[in-house]
Design a protein around this motif. Structure first.
Motif, PDB file in Angstrom:
ATOM      1  N   GLY A  71      58.119  32.747   9.826  1.00  0.00           N
ATOM      2  CA  GLY A  71      59.202  31.807   9.547  1.00  0.00           C
ATOM      3  C   GLY A  71      60.356  32.532   8.878  1.00  0.00           C
ATOM      4  O   GLY A  71      60.311  33.744   8.638  1.00  0.00           O
ATOM      5  N   TRP A  72      61.394  31.823   8.564  1.00  0.00           N
ATOM      6  CA  TRP A  72      62.587  32.441   7.987  1.00  0.00           C
ATOM      7  C   TRP A  72      62.284  33.116   6.655  1.00  0.00           C
ATOM      8  O   TRP A  72      62.787  34.195   6.368  1.00  0.00           O
ATOM      9  CB  TRP A  72      63.713  31.425   7.836  1.00  0.00           C
ATOM     10  CG  TRP A  72      63.398  30.313   6.867  1.00  0.00           C
ATOM     11  CD1 TRP A  72      62.828  29.118   7.163  1.00  0.00           C
ATOM     12  CD2 TRP A  72      63.618  30.315   5.463  1.00  0.00           C
ATOM     13  NE1 TRP A  72      62.663  28.369   6.019  1.00  0.00           N
ATOM     14  CE2 TRP A  72      63.149  29.083   4.959  1.00  0.00           C
ATOM     15  CE3 TRP A  72      64.162  31.223   4.571  1.00  0.00           C
ATOM     16  CZ2 TRP A  72      63.206  28.754   3.605  1.00  0.00           C
ATOM     17  CZ3 TRP A  72      64.220  30.896   3.214  1.00  0.00           C
ATOM     18  CH2 TRP A  72      63.743  29.663   2.756  1.00  0.00           C
ATOM     19  N   PHE A  73      61.425  32.516   5.826  1.00  0.00           N
ATOM     20  CA  PHE A  73      61.122  33.101   4.523  1.00  0.00           C
ATOM     21  C   PHE A  73      60.302  34.378   4.668  1.00  0.00           C
ATOM     22  O   PHE A  73      60.593  35.390   4.015  1.00  0.00           O
ATOM     23  CB  PHE A  73      60.382  32.091   3.636  1.00  0.00           C
ATOM     24  CG  PHE A  73      60.044  32.652   2.283  1.00  0.00           C
ATOM     25  CD1 PHE A  73      61.027  32.832   1.331  1.00  0.00           C
ATOM     26  CD2 PHE A  73      58.750  33.029   1.977  1.00  0.00           C
ATOM     27  CE1 PHE A  73      60.730  33.373   0.089  1.00  0.00           C
ATOM     28  CE2 PHE A  73      58.433  33.560   0.742  1.00  0.00           C
ATOM     29  CZ  PHE A  73      59.425  33.734  -0.204  1.00  0.00           C
ATOM     30  N   ASP A  74      59.277  34.360   5.519  1.00  0.00           N
ATOM     31  CA  ASP A  74      58.452  35.554   5.725  1.00  0.00           C
ATOM     32  C   ASP A  74      59.269  36.694   6.334  1.00  0.00           C
ATOM     33  O   ASP A  74      59.100  37.860   5.971  1.00  0.00           O
ATOM     34  CB  ASP A  74      57.264  35.244   6.630  1.00  0.00           C
ATOM     35  CG  ASP A  74      56.252  34.347   5.956  1.00  0.00           C
ATOM     36  OD1 ASP A  74      56.151  34.398   4.719  1.00  0.00           O
ATOM     37  OD2 ASP A  74      55.573  33.585   6.672  1.00  0.00           O
ATOM     38  N   ARG A  75      60.164  36.382   7.238  1.00  0.00           N
ATOM     39  CA  ARG A  75      61.015  37.409   7.845  1.00  0.00           C
ATOM     40  C   ARG A  75      61.937  38.022   6.783  1.00  0.00           C
ATOM     41  O   ARG A  75      62.091  39.235   6.692  1.00  0.00           O
ATOM     42  CB  ARG A  75      61.838  36.789   8.983  1.00  0.00           C
ATOM     43  CG  ARG A  75      62.504  37.808   9.844  1.00  0.00           C
ATOM     44  CD  ARG A  75      63.123  37.201  11.094  1.00  0.00           C
ATOM     45  NE  ARG A  75      62.314  36.204  11.770  1.00  0.00           N
ATOM     46  CZ  ARG A  75      61.259  36.459  12.544  1.00  0.00           C
ATOM     47  NH1 ARG A  75      60.883  37.699  12.718  1.00  0.00           N
ATOM     48  NH2 ARG A  75      60.590  35.498  13.131  1.00  0.00           N
ATOM     49  N   TRP A  76      62.545  37.185   5.960  1.00  0.00           N
ATOM     50  CA  TRP A  76      63.426  37.660   4.882  1.00  0.00           C
ATOM     51  C   TRP A  76      62.634  38.524   3.899  1.00  0.00           C
ATOM     52  O   TRP A  76      63.095  39.595   3.495  1.00  0.00           O
ATOM     53  CB  TRP A  76      64.050  36.461   4.169  1.00  0.00           C
ATOM     54  CG  TRP A  76      64.891  36.858   2.987  1.00  0.00           C
ATOM     55  CD1 TRP A  76      66.183  37.300   3.018  1.00  0.00           C
ATOM     56  CD2 TRP A  76      64.490  36.863   1.626  1.00  0.00           C
ATOM     57  NE1 TRP A  76      66.600  37.582   1.750  1.00  0.00           N
ATOM     58  CE2 TRP A  76      65.583  37.318   0.872  1.00  0.00           C
ATOM     59  CE3 TRP A  76      63.313  36.524   0.969  1.00  0.00           C
ATOM     60  CZ2 TRP A  76      65.537  37.457  -0.512  1.00  0.00           C
ATOM     61  CZ3 TRP A  76      63.268  36.667  -0.404  1.00  0.00           C
ATOM     62  CH2 TRP A  76      64.361  37.115  -1.141  1.00  0.00           C
ATOM     63  N   LYS A  77      61.428  38.070   3.533  1.00  0.00           N
ATOM     64  CA  LYS A  77      60.594  38.824   2.593  1.00  0.00           C
ATOM     65  C   LYS A  77      60.230  40.199   3.156  1.00  0.00           C
ATOM     66  O   LYS A  77      60.275  41.202   2.441  1.00  0.00           O
ATOM     67  CB  LYS A  77      59.329  38.010   2.286  1.00  0.00           C
ATOM     68  CG  LYS A  77      58.445  38.605   1.243  1.00  0.00           C
ATOM     69  CD  LYS A  77      57.308  37.657   0.882  1.00  0.00           C
ATOM     70  CE  LYS A  77      56.396  37.500   2.060  1.00  0.00           C
ATOM     71  NZ  LYS A  77      55.174  36.761   1.780  1.00  0.00           N
ATOM     72  N   THR A  78      59.906  40.270   4.435  1.00  0.00           N
ATOM     73  CA  THR A  78      59.571  41.544   5.076  1.00  0.00           C
ATOM     74  C   THR A  78      60.780  42.471   5.108  1.00  0.00           C
ATOM     75  O   THR A  78      60.659  43.670   4.825  1.00  0.00           O
ATOM     76  CB  THR A  78      59.060  41.294   6.508  1.00  0.00           C
ATOM     77  OG1 THR A  78      57.918  40.436   6.443  1.00  0.00           O
ATOM     78  CG2 THR A  78      58.682  42.585   7.192  1.00  0.00           C
ATOM     79  N   GLU A  79      61.940  41.948   5.425  1.00  0.00           N
ATOM     80  CA  GLU A  79      63.143  42.773   5.468  1.00  0.00           C
ATOM     81  C   GLU A  79      63.521  43.292   4.083  1.00  0.00           C
ATOM     82  O   GLU A  79      63.914  44.456   3.934  1.00  0.00           O
ATOM     83  CB  GLU A  79      64.290  41.998   6.097  1.00  0.00           C
ATOM     84  CG  GLU A  79      64.088  41.775   7.585  1.00  0.00           C
ATOM     85  CD  GLU A  79      65.144  40.897   8.220  1.00  0.00           C
ATOM     86  OE1 GLU A  79      66.071  40.449   7.512  1.00  0.00           O
ATOM     87  OE2 GLU A  79      65.052  40.662   9.435  1.00  0.00           O
TER      88      GLU A  79
END
Length: 102
Positions: A71-79
């Motif tokens: 999701g958007w939060f997991d993608r942001w956290k990974t980046e």
């Protein structure tokens, strides 16, 4: 399940081309998804592939795979984690020689 929907996660079933080799020339295991791009934070689970192969052996096969889209939060956290890990390399690269012996 409700939290997954709020965070935008969803599951996709795909096929995957798998190439595994253990030889003096190469030690690798590649999984190449067919018809889908894998993005930061996505998780891929392969089904029915061997976990071990013998020495001087190479296997290529097609298998099923499950992709759990971040999701958007997991993608942001990974980046963000990737950016901070990269800056850690900068820190190590410019460390004075004297500090390494302490």
């Amino acid at each position: 399940m409700i939290l997954d929907r709020l965070l935008g996660r969803h599951t996709v079933e795909i096929t995957c081309e798998v190439d595994i080799e253990q030889s003096p020339d190469s030690l690798h295991a590649y999984a190449i998804p067919v018809g889908i791009a894998i993005n930061p934070g996505d998780t891929v689970y392969l089904h029915g592939v061997p976990t071990r192969i013998g020495y001087n052996e190479r296997r290529t096969m097609t298998c099923r795979a499950t992709v759990i889209r971040a999701g958007w939060f997991d993608r942001w956290k990974t980046e963000m984690a990737a950016i901070f890990e990269l800056t850690e390399l900068y820190h190590v690269g410019f460390e004075p020689k004297e500090a390494a012996h302490v």
